[in-house]
Design an enzyme around this catalytic site. Structure first.
Site, mmCIF file in Angstrom:
data_model
loop_
_atom_site.group_PDB
_atom_site.id
_atom_site.type_symbol
_atom_site.label_atom_id
_atom_site.label_comp_id
_atom_site.label_asym_id
_atom_site.label_seq_id
_atom_site.Cartn_x
_atom_site.Cartn_y
_atom_site.Cartn_z
ATOM 1 N N SER A 25 60.345 34.177 49.118
ATOM 2 C CA SER A 25 60.551 35.581 49.468
ATOM 3 C C SER A 25 61.598 36.219 48.555
ATOM 4 C CB SER A 25 61.010 35.688 50.918
ATOM 5 O OG SER A 25 60.027 35.147 51.771
ATOM 6 N N GLU A 31 51.664 37.016 49.321
ATOM 7 C CA GLU A 31 51.920 38.409 48.916
ATOM 8 C C GLU A 31 52.974 39.058 49.803
ATOM 9 O OE1 GLU A 31 51.321 38.753 45.738
ATOM 10 O OE2 GLU A 31 51.130 40.868 46.254
ATOM 11 N N GLY A 32 53.965 38.304 50.213
ATOM 12 C CA GLY A 32 55.038 38.804 51.078
ATOM 13 C C GLY A 32 54.723 38.471 52.530
#
Ligand SMILES: Cc1cc2nc3c(=O)[nH]c(=O)nc-3n(C[C@H](O)[C@H](O)[C@H](O)COP(=O)(O)OP(=O)(O)OC[C@H]3O[C@@H](n4cnc5c(N)ncnc54)[C@H](O)[C@@H]3O)c2cc1C
Length: 552
Positions: free
Chosen positions: A136, A370-371
């Site tokens: 992250s 993707e997060g």
């Protein structure tokens, strides 16, 4: 993105995907590959080959031999691919992600070389950002790119480090690798087989087992200076940020496609499955828990996705918060829908023979890559917190007023409940400001979740209004007719208002955030409670529509 497909071209592309899937990808094959944990390389390459399916052509700009699809086109294709198999869809996503830094930040020569190779040769890319200790927080990356100096000028770089969880990691032809150069994080293009470049084993994953995921090891891998994307060091994180709105929309479409694929199967199953003398589809205890709320949440997410996609196509910048709202709503809804689909199949759903079990494992990844959902909550909260401060606390009151105006013209689309949700959100944000409650990370992140609910409700009401007035974009999905869509919007908006009000009380009281009497008045709890009136009748109407209407 400048280009877009015509509606007919999009339709043709979706039909080709469907034809390819019905010919080549029966459930039994997908279940078998999943069980054997096998990456079907030949299939993936055929899907990327212009001579066969050529899925990747949709996102390659026209001038490089692609079809030049826009955000709406890419969303529609991603949703369709995910409904077939999320692992295969992920392999395509990896090529899109891998080429993205080049598409947004590459030099003209780099764009021409690599985008043309994707279009003409169907090369597979991998996007190598994550590291064992930098996920992250990409700023913590340790992979380094050391300049190679000849006669005072940089002729190349030596890249060393480890990358983790890289889709297509063991099979790609080309890799975009994020590494720390002296000027800051930068993307480099590395060819498969370069000296010192190796990869780990195919990871044994919970889901998307048809996609290849591997770690990468770079030991002084030499690349020429012209492999530095954009030719200037230190642009890497900016280039990654520039496309988040867009790439998160793709993963949002994955959540939507996989969630609907599971729910469609549950709907079909419940028509035929007889228990206590009648089909499950006729039992409210079943439909109002396992089907309706999930269809409603998925369609709210679709409204957020389509709105963001249209705005991206209109050239409205990166739309990071909107992309995060769409991803958060769609992936959470997709995951919950797939879980409900297992429950809806009873014991059968818990076996490998039923594909809902596989979809449930597959869709789980969309809340991570993707997060993560938590990073989405943070992104949304931080972005909109700034808006709240800049507007002197009026940001969500202003959107509530717009919803009230919409309600005055279209009283049946849920805009009144959505307006209550927005006013309550504004009251909560203001209380958080006055009492400095966002110092608690839990509260900040919950704000992100609640903002997504409120914005989803607003997008849904606007979508219902456009459907009612026949103004939906020609490429928009007609998943429900205008009337049941408006009914579904009402169901979602009521839920959003109640969730925001309940959570607001929990968060403020729970953090000793001041007097509750005033706050409850500011939230307008009685109005939010009253707007629940008609909920059951609306849920029944949505159920009736879902069972009457064959989607697609
Ligand atoms: C199947 C698969 C495919 C992938 N494909 C790719 C790829 O192609 N390319 C690529 O670069 N990466 C890829 N990834 C990596 C993926 O993007 C990361 O796993 C993801 O970003 C999370 O990073 P992490 O695993 O290091 O978890 P962490 O960042 O360590 O997070 C662990 C948990 O902590 C939470 N958390 C993290 N930071 C905070 C914070 N500041 N405050 C509160 N909570 C926090 C997270 O939400 C999560 O719940 C893939 C991952 C998987 C599993």
């Amino acid at each position: 993105m400048a280009n877009e497909l015509s509606t007919e071209m999009l339709k043709a592309a979706l039909t080709s995907i469907d034809d390819f899937a019905s010919r080549e990808l029966p459930d039994a094959l997908l279940i078998g590959l999943d069980e054997r944990d096998e990456f079907p390389e030949e299939l993936v390459r055929r899907m990327s080959s212009g001579a066969e399916l050529g899925v990747q052509l949709v996102f390659v700009p026209f001038e490089y031999g692609g079809m030049g699809g826009g955000a709406l086109d890419v969303y529609r294709v991603c949703e369709r691919m995910a409904a077939i198999d999320l692992g295969l869809a992920t392999s395509e996503l990896a090529t899109f992600l891998g080429s993205d830094p080049i598409r947004v930040g590459g030099t003209d020569e780099q764009k021409r070389e690599y985008m043309t190779r994707i279009a003409k040769e169907g090369v597979l890319f991998a996007y190598a950002a994550t590291e064992p200790e930098a996920g992250s927080d990409l700023g913590a990356l340790k992979t380094i790119a050391e300049p190679v100096d000849e006669n005072g000028s940089v002729t190349g770089y030596q890249i060393s480090g480890v990358k983790q969880w890289i889709s297509n990691g063991g099979v790609a032809d080309l890799y975009t690798v994020l590494a720390l150069a002296p000027g800051g994080p930068s993307w480099f293009v590395v060819e498969a087989g370069a000296e010192g470049f190796t990869h780990g084993h195919h990871e044994d994953k919970h889901g998307i087992r048809l996609s290849n995921t591997a770690s990468l090891f770079l030991d002084k891998v030499y690349v020429d200076a012209d492999r530095l994307v954009g030719g200037v060091e230190g642009q890497g994180l900016v280039q990654a940020q520039q496309v988040f709105g867009y790439t998160r929309l793709m993963v949002a479409a994955f959540g939507l496609g996989a969630g609907w694929a599971a729910l469609d199967r549950a709907i079909a199953y419940s028509r035929k499955r007889i228990q206590a003398g009648s089909p499950l589809s006729e039992k409210q205890g079943y439909t109002h828990k396992l089907i309706v709320p999930h269809a409603v949440a998925l369609e709210a997410a679709r409204a957020a996705i389509e709105e963001a996609a249209e705005r991206l196509d209109a050239g409205e910048g990166a739309l990071n918060v909107e992309g995060a709202v769409a991803k958060y709503l769609a992936t959470e809804a997709g995951d919950a829908a797939a879980d409900a689909a297992i429950q809806a199949h009873g014991g059968y759903g818990y076996t490998h023979d039923y594909i809902v079990e596989k979809i449930r494992r597959d869709v789980r990844i969309t809340r991570i890559y993707e997060g993560t959902s938590e990073i989405m909550e943070m992104t949304i909260a931080r972005g909109r917190w700034q808006e709240h401060l800049k507007s002197g606390g009026d940001y969500y009151h202003a959107s509530a007023r717009e919803l009230e105006a919409l309600h005055a013209e279209h009283p049946d689309i849920g805009a009144d409940s959505a307006a209550l949700a927005h006013h309550a959100l504004a009251a909560l944000l203001e209380r958080c400001r006055v009492e400095k409650l966002t110092r608690h990370q839990h509260i900040l992140f919950r704000l992100g979740a609640l903002i997504a609910q409120a914005e989803g409700a607003a997008a849904f009401a606007r979508r219902a209004q456009r459907a009612a007035t026949k103004q939906l974009h020609p490429k928009a999905v007609r998943s429900l007719r205008a009337k049941p869509l408006a009914t579904a919007s009402r169901v979602f908006a009521r839920g959003a208002a109640l969730t925001i009000a309940t959570e607001a009380v929990r968060l403020v009281a729970g953090s000793d955030g001041g007097d509750l009497d005033d706050f409850e008045r500011d939230l307008d709890l009685p109005a939010i409670h009253r707007c629940q009136g008609g909920l059951l009748a609306d849920m029944q109407a949505v159920a009736d529509a879902l069972y009457a209407h064959k989607r697609r």
